[in-house]
Motif scaffolding. Structure first.
Motif, PDB file in Angstrom:
ATOM      1  N   THR A 101       0.807  -1.308  -0.025  1.00 21.54           N
ATOM      2  CA  THR A 101       0.076   0.027  -0.194  1.00 21.54           C
ATOM      3  C   THR A 101       0.805   1.379  -0.073  1.00 21.54           C
ATOM      4  O   THR A 101       0.351   2.422  -0.286  1.00 21.54           O
ATOM      5  N   HIS A 102       1.985   1.221   0.306  1.00 20.77           N
ATOM      6  CA  HIS A 102       2.700   2.389   0.574  1.00 20.77           C
ATOM      7  C   HIS A 102       4.185   2.084  -0.249  1.00 20.77           C
ATOM      8  O   HIS A 102       5.378   2.397   0.212  1.00 20.77           O
ATOM      9  N   GLN A 104       7.374   2.939  -2.652  1.00 27.20           N
ATOM     10  CA  GLN A 104       8.361   4.332  -2.706  1.00 27.20           C
ATOM     11  C   GLN A 104       8.774   4.170  -4.323  1.00 27.20           C
ATOM     12  O   GLN A 104       9.531   3.289  -4.620  1.00 27.20           O
ATOM     13  N   SER A 119       5.173   8.437  -0.629  1.00 29.50           N
ATOM     14  CA  SER A 119       4.934   6.985  -0.220  1.00 29.50           C
ATOM     15  C   SER A 119       4.252   6.813   0.842  1.00 29.50           C
ATOM     16  O   SER A 119       3.461   5.788   1.188  1.00 29.50           O
ATOM     17  N   ILE A 120       4.268   7.799   1.900  1.00 24.49           N
ATOM     18  CA  ILE A 120       3.811   7.607   3.201  1.00 24.49           C
ATOM     19  C   ILE A 120       2.354   8.313   2.943  1.00 24.49           C
ATOM     20  O   ILE A 120       1.100   7.489   3.171  1.00 24.49           O
ATOM     21  N   ASN A 122       0.522  10.029   0.578  1.00 23.47           N
ATOM     22  CA  ASN A 122      -0.211   9.840  -0.455  1.00 23.47           C
ATOM     23  C   ASN A 122       0.473   9.358  -1.792  1.00 23.47           C
ATOM     24  O   ASN A 122       1.061   9.983  -2.618  1.00 23.47           O
ATOM     25  N   PRO A 123       0.584   7.979  -1.999  1.00 22.94           N
ATOM     26  CA  PRO A 123       1.402   7.320  -2.899  1.00 22.94           C
ATOM     27  C   PRO A 123       1.295   7.824  -4.316  1.00 22.94           C
ATOM     28  O   PRO A 123       2.035   7.717  -5.146  1.00 22.94           O
TER      29      PRO A 123
END
Length: 133
Positions: A101-102, A104, A119-120, A122-123
Motif C-alpha cells: 500500500t505504500h 516508494q 509514499s507515506i 499519498n503514494p
C-alpha cells in the motif's frame, strides 16, 4: 529426556515457521517487482514506443527505480510532470494489487532524479525535485 525432545521439537517447529515466513516474504517481494516490471512492458506496448527503459529494484523493498526514456528530456516540464503523474497512479495501483500500500517509486531521466511519489502520505502523488522546476 522427554522434556529435551519436546524442547528440540518446538525449536525445530519455530525454525520451520520462520523459514516459511521468510520464503513467503521473498515470494511476495518477487511478485511485486515482477508486476512492476511487466507494467513497464505494458506501458511501452500501449504507447507503441519505449517510454520506460526499466523498472528496477530499489535499495530496499518496496522501493522501485523507474528509468524513463531519454525522449522525455525533449518534453516540457509540464508534459513530463503530467505523464509521470499518470504513470505513477498506475504503478501505485499495481503495487496495491500486489499487497503493497505504500510503495516508494523514484523517477529518473538519463540517471538524473526528477522526483518520487509521496509514499507515506499519498503514494499516488509525485513530488518533483529541483531538476524539474
Amino acid at each position: 529426556k522427554a522434556a529435551e525432545a519436546k524442547k528440540a521439537a518446538e525449536a525445530k517447529k519455530a525454525e520451520d515457521a520462520k523459514k516459511a515466513a521468510e520464503a513467503e516474504k521473498a515470494a511476495e517481494e518477487s511478485n511485486f517487482y515482477s508486476a512492476m516490471s511487466s507494467a513497464a512492458q505494458t506501458v511501452n506496448n500501449n504507447l507503441g514506443n519505449t517510454a520506460i527503459d526499466s523498472i528496477e529494484k530499489g535499495s530496499i523493498y518496496p522501493v522501485v527505480n523507474v528509468q524513463l526514456n531519454i525522449i522525455f528530456a525533449s518534453y516540457t516540464n509540464m508534459e513530463i510532470k503530467s505523464l509521470v503523474q499518470t504513470l505513477n497512479e498506475s504503478l501505485v495501483q499495481i503495487a496495491i494489487n500486489n499487497g503493497q500500500t505504500h510503495p516508494q517509486i523514484k523517477y529518473y531521466i538519463s540517471g538524473v532524479s526528477i522526483g518520487e511519489n509521496r509514499s507515506i502520505l499519498n503514494p499516488s502523488e509525485v513530488k518533483f525535485n529541483s531538476n524539474l522546476k
